[in-house]
Design an enzyme around this catalytic site. Sequence first.
Site, PDB file in Angstrom:
ATOM      1  N   HIS A 114      60.476  35.499  88.794  1.00 52.94           N
ATOM      2  CA  HIS A 114      60.572  35.301  90.956  1.00 52.94           C
ATOM      3  C   HIS A 114      59.357  36.120  91.222  1.00 52.94           C
ATOM      4  O   HIS A 114      59.380  36.286  92.175  1.00 52.94           O
ATOM      5  CB  HIS A 114      61.884  35.778  90.812  1.00 52.94           C
ATOM      6  CG  HIS A 114      62.863  35.825  89.935  1.00 52.94           C
ATOM      7  ND1 HIS A 114      63.074  35.562  89.317  1.00 52.94           N
ATOM      8  CD2 HIS A 114      63.619  34.633  90.565  1.00 52.94           C
ATOM      9  CE1 HIS A 114      64.521  34.927  88.437  1.00 52.94           C
ATOM     10  NE2 HIS A 114      64.841  34.786  89.842  1.00 52.94           N
ATOM     11  N   GLU A 147      64.247  20.383  88.319  1.00 52.91           N
ATOM     12  CA  GLU A 147      63.852  20.370  89.381  1.00 52.91           C
ATOM     13  C   GLU A 147      62.997  19.082  89.223  1.00 52.91           C
ATOM     14  O   GLU A 147      62.364  17.971  89.336  1.00 52.91           O
ATOM     15  CB  GLU A 147      63.237  21.664  88.504  1.00 52.91           C
ATOM     16  CG  GLU A 147      63.264  23.128  89.297  1.00 52.91           C
ATOM     17  CD  GLU A 147      64.233  23.553  88.740  1.00 52.91           C
ATOM     18  OE1 GLU A 147      64.834  23.151  87.655  1.00 52.91           O
ATOM     19  OE2 GLU A 147      64.631  23.968  89.145  1.00 52.91           O
TER      20      GLU A 147
END
Lengths: 446, 386
Positions: B190, B120
């Site tokens: 999530h 990322e």
Amino acid sequence: MAALSNLSKMSGLCLRAARQAAGLTASRLLQRRALRVTAVQLQQPFDSSLEKPQFPGASAEFVDQLEFIQPNVISGIPIYRVMDRQGNIINPSQDPQLSKETVLNFYQKMTLLNTMDRILYESQRQGRISFYMTNYGEEGTHLGSAAALEPTDLVFGQYREAGVLMYRGFPLDLFMAQCYANADDLGKGRQMPVHYGCRDLNFVTISSPLATQLPQAAGAAYAIKRENMNRAVICYFGEGAASEGDAHAGFNFSATLECPLIFFCRNNGYAISTPTNEQYRGDGIAARGPGYGMLSIRVDGNDVFAVYNATKEARRRAVAENQPFLIEAMTYRIGHHSTSDDSSAYRSVDEVNYWDKQDHPISRLRHYMTARGWWSEDDERSWRKQSRKTVMEAFERAERRLKPNPELLFTDVYHEMTPGLSKQRESMWRHVQQYKEHYPLDLYEK
Amino acid sequence: MAAAARLLIRGANPKLSIAPSSFGATLLKLSPSCSSRTKAQRRHAAHFTFQPDPVPTQYGSTQKMNLFQSVTSALDNTLANDPTAVIFGEDVAFGGVFRCTVGLRDKYGKDRVFNTPLCEQGIVGFGIGVAAAGATAIAEIQFADYIFPAFDQIVNEAAKYRYRSGDLFDCGKLTIRAPWGCVGHGSLYHSQSPEAFFAHCPGIKVVIPRGPIQAKGLLLSCIADNNPCVFFEPKILYRAAVEQVPVEPYTIPLSQAEIVQEGSDLTLVAWGTQLHVLKEVATMAQEKLGVSCEVIDLQTILPWDTETVCKSVVKTGRLLISHEAPVTGGFAAEISSTVQEECFLNLEAPISRVCGYDTPFPHIFEPFYIPDKWKCFDAIKRMINY
């Protein structure tokens, strides 16, 4: 089956031999690249009937002997050199044959940077600027690499690459303006000293967080590749910064996304007080390149011609082949890390003296010029005087100049002025008007 | 991360988790204990009811799209009109784990829609570089939960690029998209709503849409905006929210809240999925308490629209803010404090914050964690009786 295992043993031996071979020349690297590409292509067809590895993650043979791959740190990747410490060309085929004017320019820019460093370092010691970082001992890496690039190539740096700007013609006044954060500073006085940047010279503004520029350079190189305008990107960083996660990201992205990019690592032995044996245990930074599928080389950073040759060739191939290159320039950080650091607290004066007196990029180039009758003691004396005068004049001009209007504290946060910021700006001015005797308003432009 | 992500993607498919499969239906008939459990799961998976916005007429022809399709449509428009634009991230090439980039690689080429390595900080750093070189960069972070490795690149680099260089360089053409918010069973990594972490960072814009129409218009605004933008997509709405979305490009202005429903007694502010919760709460308040609520979708978290919110509170005298993220340091605190400063004389009750608890986002306890309509409704009751 037996034949296969024999074959794999042999190739294993060959690889080991290649690793241990002292000279890992560019041509051998080239062969390796060719091998790699073929191997990758061989990996594609899937045939389950063959008794060879079918794993998608690597292209390799099986071996039937347990053996760990050993890092070779005793006899590492060799250091490419063009001239010796006395300025003699070692192998004429490697002589870049630069013209007298070019070499004189190298020398004058290196020494001018050195003079500027001395004056600004002193000015910090006297409290006239808040901070400074010198380039002592690394002038050769800057000039040699900058000269091998096109002026349109985009530069991402760390903070110890002022020589690249010097080579590209960044005016002394603007170096000083940035350090003094005066009204002429292109950065509007917002960053600490030595955080230079110049749009016209394609030098992306320096920021303090280490290694953040590496993946950014990969992205810029990718965009530039798509423009197809014969441009490359160079990205400088120290060996300490190479330990950051962003370095890993930058190396891996540039290889997988095929970016025309040169990673230029200045390995000067120290990250502030941390010596390299506390920074890594592999064979420096260059040895990491092949692990990312990147062509890599190690050069003598005190040899401006070696740096020039390596950068020139890396630039040529990076643009032609759209792939990244890694250059590790071995140098020594002669000065303190910064003006906030006293390096005698962690290393010996003898060690520093060796590099300052016996293996310095400036003196080596001077030997080379003197041997050709391109430079004399008189030239040296008058150039020293002249460069000192130029630097002092710029220094005095910068010091006299007012600081930028405090209004500029609020602009450029966003492209546009937001209503919230606009309110805060008005509030600051209201306050400052009411309490003006408590603020240094007369030092700032109105 | 990718492994964890893929686990959820199977679960996120409504065919598997929300609508009972034929296999599940068989079980349902066979075992009464099983059937009640399935029902319980179905109820908490839909803690809101999506009501489509009226069909927009001013932008030409429309098409029925869910939220992921409207994102694709915005990306499609961008790639068609801006030859420099590129889309990249983990697994975007085959269409993305949430299907947001389906078909784009085939239509625009693999040099414009491509996978990156799984990293990322690399994705955002790379995007900053693309934008700094003058091209349009649309980066995807697979889940907002995994944006933190890129926090340094976003906060220290992207947000400060223009300011620190005196406007010599900028990365205004960077947009970072990331799936966001709870999804019923996403657990700790999530489900997160990290907007408040970014709200404390001058230089970036943070935008969250409530449905397909806003998603496309706001995303196109983010991409066109001259500042780096973080665009959070409520992933629970990817398939659940369906409405008529204009096919051609259009923009919805940033830093502008939308009054979704007018009212006179109380102002309700939320963004993303929570807006739908508050719409339902407004109906409940009207029916059960006779209270008229004004519902505001903030849409842009940073820089946020203080004017619309304050104007509303001046009128109603009461404010309730609700978000999924934990209450302490959540963005409701910023809104609450600002409104208190601006509307002190108009406030008739303390400002109420109905938010997630100050815990990590739990798995099996999600129905108890989220600030659902009953929690919001109860808060309204207490505010009215204050």
